[in-house]
Enzyme design. Structure first.
Site, PDB file in Angstrom:
ATOM      1  CB  CYS A 275      29.887  65.444  53.791  1.00  0.00           C
ATOM      2  SG  CYS A 275      29.900  65.144  52.006  1.00  0.00           S
ATOM      3  CG  HIS A 323      34.303  65.232  52.904  1.00  0.00           C
ATOM      4  ND1 HIS A 323      33.352  64.388  53.406  1.00  0.00           N
ATOM      5  CD2 HIS A 323      34.753  65.975  53.956  1.00  0.00           C
ATOM      6  CE1 HIS A 323      33.231  64.586  54.724  1.00  0.00           C
ATOM      7  NE2 HIS A 323      34.060  65.553  55.071  1.00  0.00           N
ATOM      8  CG  HIS A 335      33.886  66.932  58.604  1.00  0.00           C
ATOM      9  ND1 HIS A 335      34.600  66.091  57.789  1.00  0.00           N
ATOM     10  CD2 HIS A 335      34.375  66.703  59.862  1.00  0.00           C
ATOM     11  CE1 HIS A 335      35.484  65.402  58.490  1.00  0.00           C
ATOM     12  NE2 HIS A 335      35.369  65.752  59.743  1.00  0.00           N
TER      13      HIS A 335
END
Length: 360
Positions: A275, A323, A335
């Site tokens: 990520c 994240h 993402h």
């Protein structure tokens, strides 16, 4: 003699024998069955519903992502430590070369004094046939002596500095060894979490696995069913929300070009990403250097509220800031979700939003 004889044992016959044999067999069967039941109870895994299995998988993947960001942070620190170590070693080598040159010069001086016998200046004045000429030469020699003394002091300082550099290099080497040990530890933790998730996935039916793979993020079903949500589109759609500047537009364009590429923990592209690796690579393509981890990227720019979001902004999720995604407008982001889920478009509401940053 008859009184000492053992009583004769009678064997069971007829219905009495059959009853005894039946009772013994029943008891034995019941005992075996009971043991089997108890053994089965001790060994059998609990039966989980598909929803419970998916929940456990989500938890393991999230824990793997937490460990991944820790790994990324240690990796970044190890790279800085290695660079510092190499610089210290190079500087120590350069100073050693200069020290050796100074030692060579001082050695020549020492050899010259040895050859002249090191005669005292007062005696040389007495012995010389031209005292005035000697005094002139002595003045020049005195200045030369001052320069030689400065060379000796310089050499001494270089020796001390080289010792300091080598001490610092030893310390960096120790730090690097510790960081490599931490990397190994975090790597094992990540692989353990992912392996556990994969084992749970194998307990789902093929249809349930397919539905899980289609989820946009960490367990929440995505709201987009178009091709972009599945990672098939590689260009920004027409009519999309405009980025606030050229750099943000380039970062968004890069993110679109990464759609469909696999999630690999620790990866920063170009073939795969995690990520924070994706957001770092996207902004790097725009000439902006972001830190490596989610918990450092959140401080790399201006904080913005949800109502101020613009394409290119970084979105951070979960209380531990574990994240990150790249906002593209209309409540969506691009993402890298998790292992098994490639880079894709997803709604930003699928995870708890913690904050947002606009890189500068």
């Amino acid at each position: 003699m008859a009184a000492h004889r053992k009583p004769k044992q009678r064997s069971l016959t007829g219905s009495t024998a059959r009853t005894a044999r039946t009772t013994a067999f029943t008891l034995a069967l019941a005992g075996a069955a009971g043991a089997t039941v108890l053994e089965g109870t001790a060994q059998a895994e609990p039966t989980l519903t598909p929803a419970q299995i998916k929940s456990k998988i989500d938890k393991l993947y999230h824990e793997a992502e937490v460990a991944t960001e820790t790994y990324n942070g240690v990796q970044e620190k190890a790279e800085r430590t290695k660079k510092s170590l190499n610089q210290l070693r190079d500087e120590a080598a350069r100073r050693t070369e200069r020290l050796n040159a100074a030692r060579g010069s001082l050695g020549s001086l020492a050899a010259s004094q040895y050859r002249t016998g090191g005669i005292e200046p007062a005696l040389q004045v007495v012995l010389t046939s031209d005292p005035d000429q000697y005094l002139e030469r002595a003045s020049i020699a005195g200045r030369a002596g001052d320069r030689q003394a400065a060379k000796v002091q310089g050499a001494q300082r270089q020796v001390a500095e080289i010792a300091r550099l080598r001490g610092s290099a030893d310390q960096r080497f120790t730090e690097l060894a510790e960081q490599k040990g931490e990397l190994k530890k975090q790597k094992a933790k990540i692989q353990e979490k992912i392996s556990g998730a994969e084992q749970l996935l194998s307990r789902l039916t093929a249809d349930d696995r397919a539905r899980y793979a289609a989820q946009d993020g960490h367990g929440e079903a995505g709201g987009g069913g178009d091709r972009a949500s599945r990672g098939d589109r590689t260009e920004m759609p027409r009519g999309s929300v405009r980025a606030p500047n050229a750099r943000a537009s380039q970062a968004v364009s890069f993110a679109y070009s990464a759609l469909g590429k696999p999630y690999v923990w620790g990866a920063t592209g170009p073939a795969s990403f995690d990520c924070s690796g994706l957001t770092q690579a996207a902004w790097r393509s725009a000439g902006v250097a972001l830190p490596r981890t989610t918990y450092t990227q959140i401080n790399a720019g201006e904080r913005v509220s949800r109502s101020q979001l613009a394409p290119g902004d970084l979105l951070f999720f979960y209380s531990g800031i574990t994240h990150v995604g790249l906002y593209i407008g209309e409540g969506k982001m691009i993402h890298a979700p998790r292992p098994g889920a490639p880079v894709r478009i997803a709604p930003i509401d699928e995870m708890p939003l913690t904050g947002a940053t606009r890189p500068a």
